[in-house]
Design a protein around this motif. Sequence first.
Motif: not given
Length: 154
Positions: A46-53, A60-63
Amino acid sequence: MSEVKHLAINYKTAEDFKKFREYGAQELQMVKELEGNMIDADIDSPFYGIYVGDTLAARMCLYRKEDEQAPIFDPPHDYMVIWKLEVLEKYRGRGFGSKMIEYAKSYGIPIKAVSRQNSRGFFERHGFEPLKYDIERDMSEDPLIWYPEGYVLN
């Protein structure tokens, strides 16, 4: 601009989450939730993210939640839940939080979010509205809800 990525439940993600423990808000920690799910490799993360490098800058956790016990809607209707959305301080102001919200909205069903760390204004700017408080259902949370444009519950 960096894209929202579905985060695997693995040791690399756990290491990335530890940076949030060092620099992020204590109330928003998710390391224990992630490590608890690492035992069951079949679970869909349920985990999502944005990487910089190589750095996880936002997560966030989204479900999806079934609206059965203590329903929000009448009649009950499934919805998405955003839980513990956080952008590390040095990456704030770059639109990463907004990008995470837009990603959640792409599911096209209502979204429930809980305002933490003075984030209520952020969610309201993204079209979230206060949900009528129900002490048994909300357990001292301050829930907000977003409805897709023209959305009709059936």
